[in-house]
Design a protein around this motif. Structure first.
Motif, PDB file in Angstrom:
ATOM      1  N   THR A  35       0.859  -1.184   0.000  1.00 51.61           N
ATOM      2  CA  THR A  35       0.000   0.000   0.000  1.00 51.61           C
ATOM      3  C   THR A  35       0.895   1.233   0.000  1.00 51.61           C
ATOM      4  O   THR A  35       1.761   1.366   0.862  1.00 51.61           O
ATOM      5  CB  THR A  35      -0.902   0.004   1.258  1.00 51.61           C
ATOM      6  OG1 THR A  35      -1.682  -1.193   1.257  1.00 51.61           O
ATOM      7  CG2 THR A  35      -1.820   1.219   1.271  1.00 51.61           C
ATOM      8  N   ILE A  49      -7.286   0.550  -0.351  1.00 57.47           N
ATOM      9  CA  ILE A  49      -7.475  -0.775   0.238  1.00 57.47           C
ATOM     10  C   ILE A  49      -8.956  -1.126   0.096  1.00 57.47           C
ATOM     11  O   ILE A  49      -9.777  -0.244  -0.196  1.00 57.47           O
ATOM     12  CB  ILE A  49      -7.067  -0.823   1.730  1.00 57.47           C
ATOM     13  CG1 ILE A  49      -7.890   0.184   2.559  1.00 57.47           C
ATOM     14  CG2 ILE A  49      -5.572  -0.554   1.887  1.00 57.47           C
ATOM     15  CD1 ILE A  49      -7.663   0.089   4.068  1.00 57.47           C
ATOM     16  N   THR A  73      -5.488  -5.736   1.424  1.00 59.72           N
ATOM     17  CA  THR A  73      -4.469  -4.893   0.791  1.00 59.72           C
ATOM     18  C   THR A  73      -3.985  -5.617  -0.459  1.00 59.72           C
ATOM     19  O   THR A  73      -4.375  -6.754  -0.715  1.00 59.72           O
ATOM     20  CB  THR A  73      -3.277  -4.664   1.744  1.00 59.72           C
ATOM     21  OG1 THR A  73      -2.619  -5.919   1.949  1.00 59.72           O
ATOM     22  CG2 THR A  73      -3.739  -4.089   3.078  1.00 59.72           C
TER      23      THR A  73
END
Ligand code: FES
Ligand code: FES
Length: 162
Positions: A35, A49, A73
Protein backbone atom coordinates in the motif's frame (compact mmCIF):
# COMPACT_ATOMS: atom_id res chain seq x y z
CA UNK A 1 -6.45 1.09 21.83
CA UNK A 2 -6.63 -2.53 20.75
CA UNK A 3 -7.79 -2.86 17.16
CA UNK A 4 -9.01 -6.21 15.93
CA UNK A 5 -9.84 -6.85 12.31
CA UNK A 6 -9.41 -9.36 9.51
CA UNK A 7 -6.41 -8.57 7.32
CA UNK A 8 -6.03 -10.46 4.07
CA UNK A 9 -8.08 -13.33 5.42
CA UNK A 10 -6.41 -13.60 8.84
CA UNK A 11 -7.53 -12.12 12.16
CA UNK A 12 -5.10 -9.54 13.54
CA UNK A 13 -4.90 -7.62 16.80
CA UNK A 14 -2.75 -4.54 17.09
CA UNK A 15 -2.21 -1.78 19.65
CA UNK A 16 -2.29 1.70 18.14
CA UNK A 17 -3.56 5.18 18.92
CA UNK A 18 -7.12 5.46 17.60
CA UNK A 19 -6.13 8.47 15.50
CA UNK A 20 -3.17 6.79 13.80
CA UNK A 21 -3.74 6.77 10.05
CA UNK A 22 -4.69 3.40 8.61
CA UNK A 23 -1.98 3.72 5.93
CA UNK A 24 0.67 4.09 8.65
CA UNK A 25 -0.75 1.22 10.67
CA UNK A 26 -0.62 -1.05 7.62
CA UNK A 27 2.78 0.02 6.31
CA UNK A 28 4.75 0.79 9.46
CA UNK A 29 3.16 -1.32 12.20
CA UNK A 30 2.17 -4.34 10.12
CA UNK A 31 4.86 -4.16 7.41
CA UNK A 32 2.48 -4.25 4.45
CA UNK A 33 4.36 -1.80 2.28
CA UNK A 34 2.49 -2.69 -0.92
CA UNK A 35 0.00 0.00 0.00
CA UNK A 36 1.60 3.27 -1.13
CA UNK A 37 1.25 6.82 0.05
CA UNK A 38 1.31 9.32 -2.79
CA UNK A 39 -0.47 12.52 -1.88
CA UNK A 40 -1.58 11.73 1.65
CA UNK A 41 -4.66 13.83 1.03
CA UNK A 42 -7.23 11.72 -0.80
CA UNK A 43 -6.24 12.79 -4.32
CA UNK A 44 -4.22 9.97 -5.90
CA UNK A 45 -5.61 6.54 -4.91
CA UNK A 46 -2.15 5.01 -4.31
CA UNK A 47 -3.21 4.05 -0.77
CA UNK A 48 -6.39 2.21 -1.82
CA UNK A 49 -7.48 -0.77 0.24
CA UNK A 50 -10.68 -2.78 0.31
CA UNK A 51 -12.80 -2.39 3.44
CA UNK A 52 -15.55 -4.99 3.50
CA UNK A 53 -15.03 -5.26 -0.26
CA UNK A 54 -15.36 -1.54 -0.95
CA UNK A 55 -12.42 0.62 -2.08
CA UNK A 56 -11.31 3.12 0.55
CA UNK A 57 -8.38 5.50 0.84
CA UNK A 58 -6.24 4.40 3.76
CA UNK A 59 -4.58 7.83 4.03
CA UNK A 60 -7.97 9.25 5.03
CA UNK A 61 -8.94 6.45 7.44
CA UNK A 62 -8.09 6.28 11.10
CA UNK A 63 -6.83 3.09 12.69
CA UNK A 64 -9.97 2.94 14.84
CA UNK A 65 -12.08 2.72 11.67
CA UNK A 66 -10.52 -0.66 10.90
CA UNK A 67 -12.08 -2.16 14.03
CA UNK A 68 -14.11 -5.25 13.15
CA UNK A 69 -13.65 -4.78 9.40
CA UNK A 70 -12.52 -7.13 6.67
CA UNK A 71 -9.47 -5.48 5.08
CA UNK A 72 -7.74 -6.48 1.87
CA UNK A 73 -4.47 -4.89 0.79
CA UNK A 74 -2.62 -5.61 -2.43
CA UNK A 75 -0.73 -8.36 -0.58
CA UNK A 76 -4.05 -10.15 -0.08
CA UNK A 77 -5.25 -9.97 -3.69
CA UNK A 78 -3.09 -12.82 -4.90
CA UNK A 79 0.37 -14.35 -4.69
CA UNK A 80 3.20 -14.69 -7.18
CA UNK A 81 2.08 -18.30 -7.71
CA UNK A 82 -1.64 -17.51 -7.85
CA UNK A 83 -2.08 -13.86 -8.84
CA UNK A 84 -5.47 -12.16 -9.05
CA UNK A 85 -6.54 -11.82 -12.71
CA UNK A 86 -6.06 -8.05 -12.52
CA UNK A 87 -2.45 -8.53 -11.40
CA UNK A 88 -1.81 -10.86 -14.34
CA UNK A 89 -3.55 -8.50 -16.75
CA UNK A 90 -1.68 -5.39 -15.56
CA UNK A 91 1.61 -7.19 -16.24
CA UNK A 92 0.56 -8.74 -19.55
CA UNK A 93 -0.96 -5.53 -20.94
CA UNK A 94 2.17 -3.49 -20.21
CA UNK A 95 0.18 -1.31 -17.80
CA UNK A 96 3.03 -0.89 -15.31
CA UNK A 97 5.83 1.62 -15.75
CA UNK A 98 7.28 3.02 -12.52
CA UNK A 99 4.77 0.89 -10.61
CA UNK A 100 3.99 3.36 -7.86
CA UNK A 101 0.30 3.57 -8.69
CA UNK A 102 -0.02 -0.13 -9.46
CA UNK A 103 -0.98 -1.57 -6.04
CA UNK A 104 -3.72 1.03 -5.67
CA UNK A 105 -4.89 0.43 -9.24
CA UNK A 106 -4.97 -3.32 -8.68
CA UNK A 107 -6.93 -3.05 -5.43
CA UNK A 108 -9.40 -0.53 -6.87
CA UNK A 109 -9.86 -2.58 -10.03
CA UNK A 110 -10.40 -5.78 -8.03
CA UNK A 111 -13.10 -4.09 -5.93
CA UNK A 112 -14.64 -2.57 -9.05
CA UNK A 113 -14.71 -5.87 -10.95
CA UNK A 114 -16.30 -7.66 -7.99
CA UNK A 115 -19.33 -5.40 -8.40
CA UNK A 116 -19.10 -4.88 -12.18
CA UNK A 117 -18.17 -8.19 -13.80
CA UNK A 118 -18.66 -7.04 -17.42
CA UNK A 119 -17.93 -3.33 -17.58
CA UNK A 120 -17.47 -1.29 -20.74
CA UNK A 121 -14.45 1.01 -21.11
CA UNK A 122 -16.32 4.09 -19.95
CA UNK A 123 -17.45 2.31 -16.78
CA UNK A 124 -13.86 1.20 -16.17
CA UNK A 125 -12.65 4.79 -16.61
CA UNK A 126 -15.22 5.97 -14.08
CA UNK A 127 -14.44 3.10 -11.70
CA UNK A 128 -10.74 4.00 -11.69
CA UNK A 129 -11.19 7.75 -11.83
CA UNK A 130 -9.88 8.21 -8.29
CA UNK A 131 -6.55 6.56 -9.11
CA UNK A 132 -3.89 8.68 -10.76
CA UNK A 133 -1.00 7.42 -12.89
CA UNK A 134 1.70 9.80 -14.02
CA UNK A 135 3.33 7.31 -16.43
CA UNK A 136 1.07 5.18 -18.58
CA UNK A 137 -1.55 7.47 -20.08
CA UNK A 138 -4.19 5.09 -18.67
CA UNK A 139 -5.06 3.25 -21.91
CA UNK A 140 -3.12 0.12 -20.99
CA UNK A 141 -4.58 0.16 -17.51
CA UNK A 142 -8.09 0.24 -19.03
CA UNK A 143 -7.00 -2.59 -21.36
CA UNK A 144 -5.86 -4.58 -18.34
CA UNK A 145 -9.14 -4.17 -16.46
CA UNK A 146 -11.05 -5.18 -19.59
CA UNK A 147 -8.80 -8.22 -20.01
CA UNK A 148 -9.16 -9.20 -16.33
CA UNK A 149 -12.95 -8.96 -16.62
CA UNK A 150 -12.90 -11.35 -19.59
CA UNK A 151 -10.57 -13.74 -17.76
CA UNK A 152 -12.81 -13.71 -14.69
CA UNK A 153 -15.90 -14.37 -16.83
CA UNK A 154 -14.16 -17.26 -18.59
CA UNK A 155 -12.85 -18.92 -15.43
CA UNK A 156 -16.18 -20.10 -13.92
CA UNK A 157 -17.18 -21.57 -17.30
CA UNK A 158 -13.86 -23.43 -17.52
CA UNK A 159 -14.32 -24.80 -14.02
CA UNK A 160 -17.81 -26.07 -14.94
CA UNK A 161 -16.27 -27.88 -17.93
CA UNK A 162 -13.66 -29.59 -15.76
S1 FES B 1 -2.12 8.70 -0.62
FE1 FES B 1 -4.21 8.36 -0.20
S2 FES B 1 -5.25 9.24 -1.89
FE2 FES B 1 -3.13 9.72 -2.25
S1 FES C 1 3.05 3.42 -13.55
FE1 FES C 1 4.06 5.16 -12.70
S2 FES C 1 2.47 6.24 -11.67
FE2 FES C 1 1.45 4.65 -12.74
Amino acid sequence: MTIRFVLNGKPVEVEAPAERRAVDLLREDLGLIGTKEGCGGGECGACSILVDGVTRLSCLMLAAQLQGRDITTVEGLGTAEAPHPIQTALAECGAVQCGFCTPGMAVTAAGFLAGNPSPDRQAIREGLSGNLCRCTGYQKIIDAVESAALAMQAKPAMQEDE
